[in-house]
Design an enzyme around this catalytic site. Structure first.
Site, short mmCIF file in Angstrom:
data_model
loop_
_atom_site.label_atom_id
_atom_site.label_comp_id
_atom_site.label_asym_id
_atom_site.label_seq_id
_atom_site.Cartn_x
_atom_site.Cartn_y
_atom_site.Cartn_z
N SER A 148 20.66 10.72 17.32
CA SER A 148 21.38 10.11 18.42
C SER A 148 22.38 9.11 17.85
O SER A 148 22.22 8.65 16.72
CB SER A 148 20.39 9.39 19.35
OG SER A 148 21.05 8.55 20.27
N TYR A 161 13.84 3.82 22.23
CA TYR A 161 14.59 5.02 21.88
C TYR A 161 15.40 4.79 20.60
O TYR A 161 15.39 5.63 19.68
CB TYR A 161 15.51 5.40 23.03
CG TYR A 161 16.29 6.67 22.85
CD1 TYR A 161 15.69 7.91 23.06
CD2 TYR A 161 17.65 6.65 22.51
CE1 TYR A 161 16.42 9.10 22.93
CE2 TYR A 161 18.37 7.82 22.37
CZ TYR A 161 17.74 9.04 22.58
OH TYR A 161 18.47 10.20 22.44
#
Length: 267
Positions: A148, A161
């Protein structure tokens, strides 16, 4: 030496994409199928597997689906053994399954933080550990972790996250370091902001015809001045799964329209 485009083919390869019942995972799996790979996927529920099988079939792909929780090590080991028996040894693993919880850090429980870490970081570790022995025995393999931009950047409300995806970047490098001698390449793909059904409300025009504030934010931060699509991820995913990337190892390929290279427009 002349360029050999056939290096991008995946004929005879078996690709396992975790959580690939929709979205990014399914798009990657479909791209592998077009290049000749046999597709295997998992989901945490039987209903998810059935939904995925129907979607692949509708697109002309004869996929193999299994019910498995990527955080359950015993279950993963059993699934890999079953896949090897029923389909064959996995040549390509894509660690796509993941979750996000958007909660300010001071409001987030440790249990919720652990759940994100468990699925987004421990899951890829468990999956990679399970496929590596057969890859070593076979003489090579490809592991692709879906990282990500939060592998590089922080942002409000995504502490768990970002921690997991930062860890996944380093797990990617460590797998490359430890098993590159066995002709195993482990790389990552870092998607930017991708247009999916889940983000559709953020891209709808407002009543006055203007962009949604979050849409404005993304467009302003992206040199390409658009959201990405799942199709934008397919070429990079094929490259990292194919012989064309046999000397690419420990790398995270960011498919973000240039966001990470860009400081933003002057006011």
């Amino acid at each position: 030496m002349s360029f050999d485009a056939s290096n991008f083919r995946l004929d005879g390869k078996i690709a396992l994409v975790t959580g690939a019942v929709y979205g990014i995972g399914m798009a990657i799996a479909e791209s592998y199928a077009t290049q000749g790979a046999t597709i295997v996927f998992n989901d945490i529920s039987e209903a998810g597997v059935e939904k995925g099988l129907a979607a692949y079939k509708a697109n002309g792909i004869d996929a193999h689906g299994y019910v498995c929780d990527v955080t359950d090590e015993a279950g993963v080991v059993a699934m890999i053994a079953q896949i090897e028996e029923e389909v064959g040894v996995i040549d390509i693993l894509v660690n796509n399954a993941g979750i996000i919880k958007r909660v300010p850090m001071i409001d987030m429980s440790a249990a919720d933080f652990r759940q994100v870490i468990d699925i987004d970081l421990n899951g890829p570790f468990i999956m990679a550990k399970a496929v590596l022995p057969s890859m070593i025995a076979k003489g090579g393999g490809k592991i692709i972790n879906i990282c990500s931009m939060m592998s590089e950047l922080g942002r409000e409300t995504v502490s768990a996250y970002a921690a997991a995806k930062g860890g996944l970047k380093m797990l990617t490098r460590n797998i490359a370091s430890e098993y590159g001698q066995h002709n195993i390449q482990c790389n990552g793909i870092g998607p930017g902001y991708i247009a999916t059904p889940q983000t559709a409300p953020l891209r709808e025009k407002q009543a006055d015809g203007s962009r949604h504030p979050f849409d404005q934010f993304i467009i302003a931060k992206t040199p390409a001045e658009r959201w990405g699509t799942t199709a934008d991820l397919q070429g990079p995913a094929v490259f990292l799964a194919s012989a064309a990337s046999d000397f690419v190892n420990g790398h995270v390929l960011y498919v973000d329209g240039g966001i990470l290279a860009y400081i933003g427009k002057q006011p």
